[in-house]
Design a protein around this motif. Structure first.
Motif, mmCIF file in Angstrom:
data_model
loop_
_atom_site.group_PDB
_atom_site.id
_atom_site.type_symbol
_atom_site.label_atom_id
_atom_site.label_comp_id
_atom_site.label_asym_id
_atom_site.label_seq_id
_atom_site.Cartn_x
_atom_site.Cartn_y
_atom_site.Cartn_z
ATOM 1 N N ASP A 128 3.879 -12.117 -22.328
ATOM 2 C CA ASP A 128 5.274 -11.795 -22.013
ATOM 3 C C ASP A 128 5.579 -10.366 -22.454
ATOM 4 O O ASP A 128 5.052 -9.894 -23.458
ATOM 5 C CB ASP A 128 6.236 -12.723 -22.786
ATOM 6 C CG ASP A 128 6.274 -14.132 -22.217
ATOM 7 O OD1 ASP A 128 5.717 -14.353 -21.139
ATOM 8 O OD2 ASP A 128 6.867 -15.010 -22.882
ATOM 9 N N GLY A 129 6.444 -9.686 -21.713
ATOM 10 C CA GLY A 129 6.943 -8.384 -22.145
ATOM 11 C C GLY A 129 6.181 -7.197 -21.586
ATOM 12 O O GLY A 129 6.769 -6.177 -21.299
ATOM 13 N N TRP A 130 4.860 -7.336 -21.441
ATOM 14 C CA TRP A 130 4.096 -6.179 -20.953
ATOM 15 C C TRP A 130 2.854 -6.568 -20.130
ATOM 16 O O TRP A 130 2.177 -5.699 -19.602
ATOM 17 C CB TRP A 130 3.648 -5.297 -22.119
ATOM 18 C CG TRP A 130 2.725 -5.988 -23.075
ATOM 19 C CD1 TRP A 130 1.371 -6.178 -22.913
ATOM 20 C CD2 TRP A 130 3.055 -6.614 -24.312
ATOM 21 N NE1 TRP A 130 0.847 -6.879 -23.983
ATOM 22 C CE2 TRP A 130 1.861 -7.158 -24.865
ATOM 23 C CE3 TRP A 130 4.253 -6.756 -25.028
ATOM 24 C CZ2 TRP A 130 1.832 -7.837 -26.078
ATOM 25 C CZ3 TRP A 130 4.221 -7.438 -26.237
ATOM 26 C CH2 TRP A 130 3.025 -7.967 -26.748
ATOM 27 N N GLY A 131 2.554 -7.848 -20.027
ATOM 28 C CA GLY A 131 1.326 -8.273 -19.344
ATOM 29 C C GLY A 131 1.333 -7.935 -17.865
ATOM 30 O O GLY A 131 2.350 -8.064 -17.186
ATOM 31 N N VAL A 132 0.180 -7.491 -17.367
ATOM 32 C CA VAL A 132 0.023 -7.162 -15.945
ATOM 33 C C VAL A 132 -1.182 -7.929 -15.394
ATOM 34 O O VAL A 132 -2.270 -7.851 -15.956
ATOM 35 C CB VAL A 132 -0.199 -5.645 -15.729
ATOM 36 C CG1 VAL A 132 -0.429 -5.337 -14.246
ATOM 37 C CG2 VAL A 132 0.978 -4.845 -16.269
ATOM 38 N N ALA A 133 -0.964 -8.664 -14.302
ATOM 39 C CA ALA A 133 -2.045 -9.376 -13.620
ATOM 40 C C ALA A 133 -2.286 -8.715 -12.272
ATOM 41 O O ALA A 133 -1.334 -8.379 -11.561
ATOM 42 C CB ALA A 133 -1.669 -10.844 -13.430
ATOM 43 N N VAL A 134 -3.551 -8.530 -11.925
ATOM 44 C CA VAL A 134 -3.911 -7.895 -10.662
ATOM 45 C C VAL A 134 -4.738 -8.879 -9.832
ATOM 46 O O VAL A 134 -5.753 -9.394 -10.302
ATOM 47 C CB VAL A 134 -4.728 -6.599 -10.899
ATOM 48 C CG1 VAL A 134 -5.124 -5.962 -9.572
ATOM 49 C CG2 VAL A 134 -3.927 -5.617 -11.749
ATOM 50 N N LEU A 135 -4.289 -9.128 -8.599
ATOM 51 C CA LEU A 135 -5.006 -10.019 -7.694
ATOM 52 C C LEU A 135 -5.900 -9.190 -6.775
ATOM 53 O O LEU A 135 -5.434 -8.261 -6.124
ATOM 54 C CB LEU A 135 -4.031 -10.839 -6.836
ATOM 55 C CG LEU A 135 -2.989 -11.676 -7.589
ATOM 56 C CD1 LEU A 135 -2.201 -12.530 -6.598
ATOM 57 C CD2 LEU A 135 -3.633 -12.544 -8.662
ATOM 58 N N VAL A 136 -7.181 -9.557 -6.732
ATOM 59 C CA VAL A 136 -8.169 -8.837 -5.930
ATOM 60 C C VAL A 136 -8.760 -9.748 -4.852
ATOM 61 O O VAL A 136 -8.973 -9.338 -3.722
ATOM 62 C CB VAL A 136 -9.313 -8.300 -6.825
ATOM 63 C CG1 VAL A 136 -10.332 -7.546 -5.996
ATOM 64 C CG2 VAL A 136 -8.757 -7.410 -7.939
ATOM 65 N N GLY A 137 -9.021 -11.006 -5.223
ATOM 66 C CA GLY A 137 -9.665 -11.951 -4.306
ATOM 67 C C GLY A 137 -8.784 -12.251 -3.100
ATOM 68 O O GLY A 137 -7.560 -12.194 -3.180
ATOM 69 N N VAL A 138 -9.416 -12.578 -1.975
ATOM 70 C CA VAL A 138 -8.681 -12.888 -0.744
ATOM 71 C C VAL A 138 -8.527 -14.412 -0.643
ATOM 72 O O VAL A 138 -9.526 -15.121 -0.554
ATOM 73 C CB VAL A 138 -9.410 -12.340 0.500
ATOM 74 C CG1 VAL A 138 -8.656 -12.703 1.768
ATOM 75 C CG2 VAL A 138 -9.589 -10.829 0.378
ATOM 76 N N PRO A 139 -7.283 -14.919 -0.660
ATOM 77 C CA PRO A 139 -7.080 -16.371 -0.656
ATOM 78 C C PRO A 139 -7.219 -16.974 0.735
ATOM 79 O O PRO A 139 -7.206 -16.267 1.745
ATOM 80 C CB PRO A 139 -5.642 -16.513 -1.166
ATOM 81 C CG PRO A 139 -4.971 -15.266 -0.707
ATOM 82 C CD PRO A 139 -6.024 -14.181 -0.746
ATOM 83 N N HIS A 140 -7.308 -18.292 0.766
ATOM 84 C CA HIS A 140 -7.287 -19.046 2.018
ATOM 85 C C HIS A 140 -5.969 -18.771 2.729
ATOM 86 O O HIS A 140 -4.926 -18.609 2.082
ATOM 87 C CB HIS A 140 -7.424 -20.541 1.695
ATOM 88 C CG HIS A 140 -7.550 -21.401 2.914
ATOM 89 N ND1 HIS A 140 -6.440 -21.888 3.577
ATOM 90 C CD2 HIS A 140 -8.627 -21.846 3.591
ATOM 91 C CE1 HIS A 140 -6.843 -22.613 4.613
ATOM 92 N NE2 HIS A 140 -8.164 -22.598 4.644
ATOM 93 N N LYS A 141 -5.967 -18.719 4.060
ATOM 94 C CA LYS A 141 -4.759 -18.309 4.796
ATOM 95 C C LYS A 141 -3.573 -19.242 4.562
ATOM 96 O O LYS A 141 -2.425 -18.819 4.691
ATOM 97 C CB LYS A 141 -5.046 -18.182 6.288
ATOM 98 C CG LYS A 141 -5.445 -19.463 6.988
ATOM 99 C CD LYS A 141 -5.689 -19.216 8.466
ATOM 100 C CE LYS A 141 -6.174 -20.429 9.211
ATOM 101 N NZ LYS A 141 -5.384 -21.617 9.104
ATOM 102 N N ASP A 142 -3.824 -20.500 4.185
ATOM 103 C CA ASP A 142 -2.719 -21.434 3.948
ATOM 104 C C ASP A 142 -2.330 -21.548 2.475
ATOM 105 O O ASP A 142 -1.460 -22.343 2.122
ATOM 106 C CB ASP A 142 -3.084 -22.830 4.476
ATOM 107 C CG ASP A 142 -3.344 -22.820 5.973
ATOM 108 O OD1 ASP A 142 -2.653 -22.059 6.676
ATOM 109 O OD2 ASP A 142 -4.246 -23.562 6.426
ATOM 110 N N ALA A 143 -2.973 -20.776 1.622
ATOM 111 C CA ALA A 143 -2.712 -20.890 0.184
ATOM 112 C C ALA A 143 -1.306 -20.405 -0.154
ATOM 113 O O ALA A 143 -0.776 -19.493 0.478
ATOM 114 C CB ALA A 143 -3.750 -20.087 -0.596
ATOM 115 N N GLU A 144 -0.716 -21.026 -1.163
ATOM 116 C CA GLU A 144 0.620 -20.610 -1.634
ATOM 117 C C GLU A 144 0.554 -20.368 -3.130
ATOM 118 O O GLU A 144 -0.005 -21.176 -3.878
ATOM 119 C CB GLU A 144 1.655 -21.689 -1.326
ATOM 120 C CG GLU A 144 1.922 -21.836 0.167
ATOM 121 C CD GLU A 144 3.024 -22.852 0.449
ATOM 122 O OE1 GLU A 144 3.504 -23.506 -0.506
ATOM 123 O OE2 GLU A 144 3.399 -22.985 1.619
#
Length: 200
Positions: A128-144
């Motif tokens: 909390d407060g400063w965390g950064v998450a980076v998404l790189v992988g390509v998800p399934h087209k129906d993923a939510e």
């Protein structure tokens, strides 16, 4: 087409054209871990290993590899990972395991699996407060992607990246220079070489 250093060996730097630059840039250009910070890397394939290498180059002090396949851990240690978590070894969500290991959460996480659950875990494991998450992988087209809005209100950041935010024509020559200066060890990513005659 990108013009690179003519001295660069093409049989080595060819691997910079996709996965390695993607993972490296996801850490260096997008997550931007401060020196001494803690980074979790989800998925220790080529892209994840490059993300770990990027975190190492950036000066992260703890790089925690998260993967369901423990046979990948030894290779990942050579590329900067300092600790490992196999989600199958725990009976609670891996984001809780990481929060306990890091006194509330990691500073940065980089997700390199394309698995939607890993994406959610990567976001929910940052501090909390400063965390950064980076998404790189390509998800399934129906993923939510589903998470509680409080995770955003508690000042966590979620980012995505394509090719590690590198512009191929202008930035790839600089990645090649990192290799030429021995700051990036491309050889670690090459397991074996085969002639064209042996490729199907």
């Amino acid at each position: 087409v990108a013009k690179i250093n003519p001295q660069a060996p093409l049989d080595k730097v060819c691997v910079l054209s996709c996965g390695i630059s993607t993972g490296l840039g996801a850490s260096i250009n997008v997550a931007k871990p401060p020196k001494g910070s803690t980074v979790a890397v989800f998925g220790l394939g080529a892209v994840g290993l490059a993300a770990a290498e990027g975190a190492r180059i950036a000066g992260a002090s703890r790089i925690i590899g998260v993967d369901l396949n423990p046979s990948r851990f030894e290779e990942a240690r050579k590329l900067g990972c300092t600790e490992f978590v196999n989600p199958k070894d725990h009976n609670k969500p891996v984001q809780e395991v990481l929060a306990e290991m890091t006194n509330g959460g990691v500073d940065r996480s980089v997700e390199c699996t394309g698995n939607i659950n890993a994406m959610i875990q990567a976001f929910e494991c940052v501090h909390d407060g400063w965390g950064v998450a980076v998404l790189v992988g390509v998800p399934h087209k129906d993923a939510e992607f589903k998470t509680h809005p409080m995770n955003f209100l508690n000042e966590r950041t979620l980012k995505g990246t394509f090719f590690g935010n590198y512009k191929p024509r202008t930035d790839l020559p600089n990645v090649v220079e990192l290799y030429m200066k021995k700051e990036l060890e491309v050889e670690k990513f090459i397991t074996h070489s085969v002639p064209f005659a042996e490729i199907n």
